[in-house]
Each structure stands twice: as C-alpha cells, then as structure tokens.
Design a protein around this motif. Sequence first.
Motif, PDB file in Angstrom:
ATOM      1  N   ALA A   1       0.830  -1.208   0.000  1.00 22.34           N
ATOM      2  CA  ALA A   1       0.000   0.000   0.000  1.00 22.34           C
ATOM      3  C   ALA A   1       0.868   1.263   0.000  1.00 22.34           C
ATOM      4  N   ALA A   2       1.923   1.245   0.835  1.00 21.81           N
ATOM      5  CA  ALA A   2       2.813   2.414   0.874  1.00 21.81           C
ATOM      6  C   ALA A   2       3.519   2.612  -0.464  1.00 21.81           C
ATOM      7  N   GLY A   3       3.971   1.508  -1.079  1.00 24.48           N
ATOM      8  CA  GLY A   3       4.643   1.607  -2.366  1.00 24.48           C
ATOM      9  C   GLY A   3       3.725   2.112  -3.468  1.00 24.48           C
ATOM     10  N   VAL A   4       2.465   1.605  -3.478  1.00 27.23           N
ATOM     11  CA  VAL A   4       1.500   2.061  -4.489  1.00 27.23           C
ATOM     12  C   VAL A   4       1.191   3.537  -4.310  1.00 27.23           C
ATOM     13  N   ASP A   5       1.019   3.956  -3.057  1.00 27.83           N
ATOM     14  CA  ASP A   5       0.765   5.387  -2.806  1.00 27.83           C
ATOM     15  C   ASP A   5       1.921   6.244  -3.335  1.00 27.83           C
TER      16      ASP A   5
ATOM     17  N   MET B   1       4.399   9.739  -7.682  1.00 30.57           N
ATOM     18  CA  MET B   1       5.586   9.929  -8.519  1.00 30.57           C
ATOM     19  C   MET B   1       5.325   9.720 -10.013  1.00 30.57           C
ATOM     20  N   ILE B   2       4.228   9.081 -10.404  1.00 26.62           N
ATOM     21  CA  ILE B   2       4.062   8.661 -11.793  1.00 26.62           C
ATOM     22  C   ILE B   2       4.035   9.832 -12.775  1.00 26.62           C
ATOM     23  N   ASP B   3       3.515  10.957 -12.361  1.00 25.78           N
ATOM     24  CA  ASP B   3       3.473  12.113 -13.256  1.00 25.78           C
ATOM     25  C   ASP B   3       4.754  12.951 -13.177  1.00 25.78           C
ATOM     26  N   ILE B   4       5.555  12.705 -12.168  1.00 23.25           N
ATOM     27  CA  ILE B   4       6.763  13.502 -11.963  1.00 23.25           C
ATOM     28  C   ILE B   4       7.987  12.800 -12.535  1.00 23.25           C
ATOM     29  N   ASP B   5       8.142  11.509 -12.187  1.00 22.31           N
ATOM     30  CA  ASP B   5       9.368  10.792 -12.582  1.00 22.31           C
ATOM     31  C   ASP B   5       8.985   9.347 -12.919  1.00 22.31           C
ATOM     32  N   ALA B   6       8.708   9.074 -14.179  1.00 26.43           N
ATOM     33  CA  ALA B   6       8.275   7.735 -14.602  1.00 26.43           C
ATOM     34  C   ALA B   6       9.337   6.672 -14.346  1.00 26.43           C
ATOM     35  N   PRO B   7      10.617   6.935 -14.683  1.00 28.02           N
ATOM     36  CA  PRO B   7      11.634   5.912 -14.413  1.00 28.02           C
ATOM     37  C   PRO B   7      11.706   5.532 -12.927  1.00 28.02           C
ATOM     38  N   GLU B   8      11.639   6.548 -12.074  1.00 28.36           N
ATOM     39  CA  GLU B   8      11.697   6.266 -10.631  1.00 28.36           C
ATOM     40  C   GLU B   8      10.464   5.480 -10.195  1.00 28.36           C
ATOM     41  N   THR B   9       9.318   5.802 -10.812  1.00 31.11           N
ATOM     42  CA  THR B   9       8.082   5.059 -10.493  1.00 31.11           C
ATOM     43  C   THR B   9       8.229   3.599 -10.878  1.00 31.11           C
TER      44      THR B   9
END
Length: 435
Positions: free
Chosen positions: A257-261, A266-274
């Motif tokens: 849950a913490a990872g998904v949150d 992060m998905i709109d900010i940094d896709a590679p990091e996501t």
Amino acid sequence: MKRKYDISLTTIKNTMTALNFIIVIFFGTVYLIGTKYVVDHRIAREFLDRVNHVPLNPEVVYFASILLFIILIFLMYYRTIIARNHKVLNVLFTVVQLTICFGLMYLFNMGYNGIVLLVFCDSIYHWKDSSSRWILVALIILYLVSSYEVASAVLPMNNPQAFFEIYDMNTRSLLFAIRNVLVTLNILIFIGFIIMYITHQLEENEKIAKELDMIHQVNRELKNYSVAIEKMGERNERKRLAREIHDTLGHALTGIAAGVDACIVMIDIDAPETKKQLKVVAKVIREGIGEVRDSLNKLRPGALEEQGFKGALLKLISEFTSVSHLEVELDYQLHNIDFESIKEDVLFRVIQESMTNSMRHGGATSLKIRFYQEKDWVYLDIHDNGVGALEIHHGFGLKQMVERLSVINGDVRFDGTDGFHTVAKIPIQKGEQYD
C-alpha cells in the motif's frame, strides 16, 4: 483385607478338616469296638439278623478310612500349592477328592456324608473361574443323595444304625449324642465358611462396582479435559494463524500500500523512478506470496507431504475402512496432472469430509471416489449408497467444501436423490498438466 480374609477362610477350612478327621476316627472306632462287643457278648447271630449283608472287616474299615482321609488331607494341601489357579488341575483334584469321599461314605455304610461338605469348601476355596461351578452343583447333589436309604437300593450295605443299637440304652444314647454333636458342629462350621465366602464376594462385587463408577467418572473427566484441551488448542491455533497473517500478509500489504501510494504521487513527476518503485512493490508481493505459501504448507496433512496426493488418499481410505464398515473404491484417472499444494489440500479435505458424512449421516456401506479430466477441468465424483436427502441443507461441512473449492476457483454440486452424490470440478492451470 484380602490377606485377612484368606487367613480366616483357611483357618475355618483347617478346623473343619480336623473335625472331620475326629468324626472319621469316631465312626471307625464305633464299627471296630462294636464288632468286638458283638464277639465278646456272643450276640453275633442276633446282630446278623439285624443286617442284610455280612459287614466288612472292622479293622479294614478302621485303617482304610484313616488312610483315605490322610490321602484327602494330602490332596487338599498340594492343591493349594500347585492347582489353585489352574482350571484343569482343579477339576482333576475335585474328581479324585469326590472318589475318596464316596469310598469313605461306603465304608461307613453312608452313615456320615459331612465329608462332602469339606470337599465342597476346599473346591470353592480354590476355584476362581465361574465356568467350573457346575462341579459344586454335583457336590451338593451328592450330599443330598448320599444316605443309606438311597444308596442301599443299588449297593450292598448295612444300616449304620445297627452298629449303635447293639449297646445298652445308656451307651447307645451317649454314642448318638456324640455323633449328633460332631455332625451338627461340622454343619455349623460349613455354614460359617459359606457365610464368610459369600460376604467377601458381595464386598468384592461392591468394591468392583465402586471402582467401575470411579473409572466412569475418570473417563468423563478425561473426556471433559480432552474437550477443554481441544478448545484450547483451537484458540492457540487461531492465535498462531492470526500472528502468521499479521506477520506475512499484514506486513506485505502495508508495504504494498505504501509503495502504491508513492507510485501514484511519482508517476506524473518521474516515470523511471516510479518503475523502480513498482519493481520494489512486485518484489514485496512475491516475497509475501512465498511467506503465505510457507505458512499454508505447515497446515498440510502429513500424509500429503510424505506420500504425495494419491498415496495420501490411499492411506486415508485404508485407515478409514479399517475402523468402519464403509467400503471405499478409488478410481484415479489423473496420471499426467501434478496439482499445486493448495489444490491437493482442498481436494483431500473434501474427500475426507465426504467419507465422514457418508458414514455418519448417510449410513452408507459403500462409497466410490472417481477422478477424471475433461478438457481443462478436473472432476472429483463422490457417490455413496446412503439414505441421501431430498432437501440438502448446507451445514458446516458442506459450507466448508464450497468455501474451500471457491478458493481455488472450483465449483461443487450436491445431489441426494440416489444416495449422496458430490461432484466437484476445478480448473487446470498452466504447468499442472504435462505430456
């Protein structure tokens, strides 16, 4: 208590033995002296007119009676040593003692039969097996029929009264009095022996009844204790399962849950990091699945671990049929399928529950279990010859079957019109079937 009883009974029996020895000497002496009295007073013709047969030699009667009684004492003594708990030897000793009894009574022209009571006491003292008590009945019958009036009809003998009536009135009265006292005393001792024996048997029966009541009470307490232990075990198992779920699924789901949150942010900010974060989440999921599988494996039946699915089923059927009247036939047509552990567990429990229900609720005597495959489905067909049920009520057992099968995406249907019929089907996953 038992030792005191044995000592008392032995003392009474020994007293009775000594009294009977005195009685034997008394009758032998009366016959011996009586014959001498007849000769000395020259009344032989008068005496012979009173009797039907020529009497036995009085000296033979005297010494033979003493010898026979000594042999009887010898047998009674050695019976205590070598035959007390031996049924065959006890019967043999009783037969020999009865023979000696009859010999003694014949020597005395059936004038004294109290010797039978002594043998009766000796026999009942040694016998522990109730199946041999018929010989005691024979002893009682012998005592009742061992009289001059009965025996003289088939055996040549004289009236024992004749040996007392040869004397004058005073001597005759004295001899009759002594005889009656000795015979009565023998009967009284016999009655005392029987009273003590019966009293002890009643006390033993009462003691056994109390011990049985105590055993029943202990059994009830043990049953209640086992139920309490079982409930305690169930509570402990629930707590353990709760801890397992908390430590595995709880921890894994919290991390997921913490990872998904984090990924959502992060998905709109940094896709590679996501993407990196999602890989971490996937790793946590796989580890959680592994921990859950390990926890479930600990709950598997031991036979599944040791012998595999089919071997466990054969062992279950063998154990069940060995302790019940239910005949079970297994038709296993799955030779190219290797189930996952969780499916094996579910199918094993479904079969176990079905066998129990067939015997307990259906009263079945035979049950057939069939495994077969149709396309991408495996079918488990269980059919018994029990009473069945027109209306099927889903109790705890049937509900558990449905719930277990639903976990592995399976389905089940029940039919109670012809015995009880259970048909379960589960999907075959990729990797379970091989060529």
